[in-house]
Structures are given as C-alpha cells and as structure tokens.
Design a protein around this motif. Sequence first.
Motif, PDB file in Angstrom:
ATOM      1  N   ALA A  31      30.529  42.187  40.519  1.00 51.15           N
ATOM      2  CA  ALA A  31      30.898  42.030  39.717  1.00 51.15           C
ATOM      3  C   ALA A  31      30.775  40.259  39.061  1.00 51.15           C
ATOM      4  CB  ALA A  31      31.500  43.214  38.169  1.00 51.15           C
ATOM      5  N   GLU A  32      31.656  39.907  39.981  1.00 46.16           N
ATOM      6  CA  GLU A  32      31.855  38.488  39.542  1.00 46.16           C
ATOM      7  C   GLU A  32      30.617  37.958  40.211  1.00 46.16           C
ATOM      8  OE1 GLU A  32      35.467  36.345  40.772  1.00 46.16           O
ATOM      9  OE2 GLU A  32      36.574  38.712  40.384  1.00 46.16           O
ATOM     10  N   ASP A  51      34.687  45.117  41.711  1.00 41.03           N
ATOM     11  CA  ASP A  51      35.299  44.044  41.002  1.00 41.03           C
ATOM     12  C   ASP A  51      34.267  42.757  41.683  1.00 41.03           C
ATOM     13  OD1 ASP A  51      35.882  46.003  38.784  1.00 41.03           O
ATOM     14  OD2 ASP A  51      37.638  45.511  38.596  1.00 41.03           O
ATOM     15  N   TRP A  52      35.091  43.198  42.885  1.00 43.79           N
ATOM     16  CA  TRP A  52      34.771  41.402  43.695  1.00 43.79           C
ATOM     17  C   TRP A  52      32.968  41.061  43.473  1.00 43.79           C
ATOM     18  CZ3 TRP A  52      37.322  40.806  48.938  1.00 43.79           C
ATOM     19  CH2 TRP A  52      38.481  41.449  48.708  1.00 43.79           C
ATOM     20  N   SER A  54      38.711  49.209  46.626  1.00 47.69           N
ATOM     21  CA  SER A  54      38.772  49.153  45.244  1.00 47.69           C
ATOM     22  C   SER A  54      38.724  47.319  45.271  1.00 47.69           C
ATOM     23  CB  SER A  54      40.163  48.692  44.889  1.00 47.69           C
ATOM     24  OG  SER A  54      40.641  50.153  45.525  1.00 47.69           O
ATOM     25  N   ARG A  55      36.744  46.814  45.686  1.00 45.43           N
ATOM     26  CA  ARG A  55      36.264  45.903  46.138  1.00 45.43           C
ATOM     27  C   ARG A  55      34.583  45.813  44.848  1.00 45.43           C
ATOM     28  NH1 ARG A  55      36.097  43.258  51.491  1.00 45.43           N
ATOM     29  NH2 ARG A  55      38.661  43.364  52.209  1.00 45.43           N
ATOM     30  N   GLY A  66      40.584  34.644  40.600  1.00 50.73           N
ATOM     31  CA  GLY A  66      40.187  36.008  41.040  1.00 50.73           C
ATOM     32  C   GLY A  66      40.340  36.748  42.655  1.00 50.73           C
ATOM     33  N   TRP A  67      39.838  37.059  42.874  1.00 53.96           N
ATOM     34  CA  TRP A  67      39.762  37.784  44.576  1.00 53.96           C
ATOM     35  C   TRP A  67      39.873  36.808  45.179  1.00 53.96           C
ATOM     36  CZ3 TRP A  67      36.463  38.041  47.816  1.00 53.96           C
ATOM     37  CH2 TRP A  67      35.139  36.766  47.608  1.00 53.96           C
TER      38      TRP A  67
END
Length: 392
Positions: A188-189, A185-186, A182-183, A359-360
């Motif tokens: 993507a940042e 999206d990290w 589940s990373r 964010g993360w």
Amino acid sequence: MKPQATFADPVLITTTAALAALCERLATEAYVTVDTEFMRERTYFPELCVIQLGGARDVAVIDAQAPALDLAPLGALFANPGVVKVFHACRQDIEIFLLKFGAVPTPIFDTQVAAMVAGFGDQVGYDTLVSSLAGGSIDKAHRFSDWQARPLSPAQITYAAADVTWLRLVYEALRERLVRESRIDWVAEEAAILNEPGTYRTDPADAWRRLKLRGANRRQLAIVQAIAAWREREAMRINIPRQRVIKDEQIPELAALAPTDAEGLTRVRGITRGFAEGKSGQALLAVIATARALPERDLPQLPRVNDAAKPSPALVALLKVLLTERANANHVAARLIASGDDIDTLAGDTPANLPCLTGWRADVFGTDALRLKAGKIALAAKGRRVEVIEIG
C-alpha cells in the motif's frame, strides 16, 4: 498447491454499448485485472491499441481503435474506489490511462511491486510469476505483434486475453502470501507513489537531467537545459520520439558550439541542412540565442564537487552489505528498500528525509543503518553468511 487456471472464452469489444455492459458487471467485483497493448516506436505519446480486462466471469479484449467505441464507461470503472485495479508493472499502462481519462485508476495493485515485497527479487518478470505462482506459461509469439493492424487475429485476441486471466491467479497468490506475512501494508505504501499523477508526467524543465554531461560550464549548462526543454516540448507538439527531433549526444555538442545561424547548426554531426533551415532549426537557434543572452546572475549553478563532503566509499560499501543482508533475511528486494542514491545520501553527514528511514523500510533496514553509522552494531562474516553483531 497452485491454483488452477480457468480460461473463459475472450470477448472482443468494439462498441460503447458492449463496453458499458461489461463495465457494469465488473463494477460489482472486488477486483479486475488490466493490461494494455500499445505502440510507441513512432510517437512521443503511447498509441493505445488494445485493453484487456479480466473478471471472475468475463475476459474481454477491447479494441481501443474501434471507430464506434467511447471509452467513458472504462473511465468510470477505473474511478470506482470499490474495485481494485490489478496490473503488472503498471507505469506505462497508467500513463496511458492518465492521458485518456485525466486521472489515475484507483485503487491500484501492482503485482511486480508485490512480488518484490514477497521476495521474488528486483523487477521480477511476469513469466516467472505465472510459472511460480500459477503453474502456467506465457505464449510469447505475439509479444511484438503490430497491434495497430486491423482486424485483430484470433491468435492475438487469445494471447491478449491470457495475460489478464493468469494475472488473476498471480494476484490471488501474492495477496494471500502478503496477508499471511503481514506485508500487505508495505504494498500500500508503494501504491501511494503509483497513485500520484506526477509520477507519470514529464516536466520539460527537467528533461536535461537524463543527459550525460561532462565538462560543461554554467553557460553551456544553461544552453543544454534550454535545448532539452525545447526538444521535449517539440516532441510532444508533433508527437514523435524525442530522439527524432535531435539526439541526446547532439545536445552537449550544440551547447559547446552555441551556433548562431543555420550554417553553424549543420556543423553538428547528424543535423541536416533541411532541418537547420526549416522551422524546427530556426526555433532551436532562437532557444540557443536566448540561453546565450542570459545574464551571468541567472545562469544555473553547476553541481559542486567537494571531495571532503563525499561519504567514505568504505562506509557506502558497508551500508550496501547491510542492505543486502537485511533484504535477504526479510525476503524482499533490496532495490525496493533503498536505491544506490539513498545509500550515498545515508552515508553522508546529514541524512535527508529518506524513504528508507520511515515506515517498514526503517524497520527492515533504516534503523539498523543509522545504528551501524553510530557504531552501535557491526557486521561479521560467519561461514558463508553475514551477521549483525551488537556492540556492547
């Protein structure tokens, strides 16, 4: 089990028609791997020599210097939002394509960034990823080839094609791992930074910031800023490396001497009479004269040194320990979470809007960093490990 490499025979592309046909096929794929070979030793701007593209069925080496070749079909492929463009350590490649097409390829996936998120450490090498994730090895024999020499040799073409073939396997393995953890999206940042054209453009007004300055006064700083900006524009204009215009170490000396004529210029070590009396030397003298004539009110402010405002070195060290612990615990590169400057700012009285507080990064480190500053958690050694302890 590592994926198996299947190497298609590379095709050398030298015509616009062949490139257009290739890009039409690649436009139907989910992603395409991209690499470049370029030369920059004698120029300010990179000289693009070869572009490699890897698809599910196509591996192509594009001769970017072929006289009959128009790269417009490649620009259209790079603008296609339905095809992910996969690079490794993409910044120099993107700089080249931004110059060529006036836009950053989109969307981008950088396997170096992804590897940092996936726990491979800071700036992991491509060779390491190919070995770890694809069970392969990179032939380094042609890494420093003269890519401007023509014709390209069969060995050069094979070497160039292998990069984008292995990159497909690296990408697939990394993406699978990031989705599973589940990373995704990290990454993507981070891609948002890579998609910003300003990331790759140099503002001559900021060129002085890369210099090491000691003991300069406000007038000297104004001259340094003016010379550095002029050097950057001059290097761009004639397309040579900035160090061949004047060297970094000559700029503070020029600012201290502030010469008014060619004779004064030659007193700076390494500046020849030919340069001093030529067009470049005269332009440089004009820049120095303008900075010397600035009114006092227009001089730049020196960075203020206020020892009382400096963060505690002990607090900085403590935050770095927490950063290392959180990076290790989450299997992500510490440098990707927070830089040294971020830590220094965070240790101050009024933290700015830092990336590590959103964010993360906030989930992994930033929130606990603020709690550490507030005395709500502590760090303790337990055997060979450092643990975070809640303070009741």
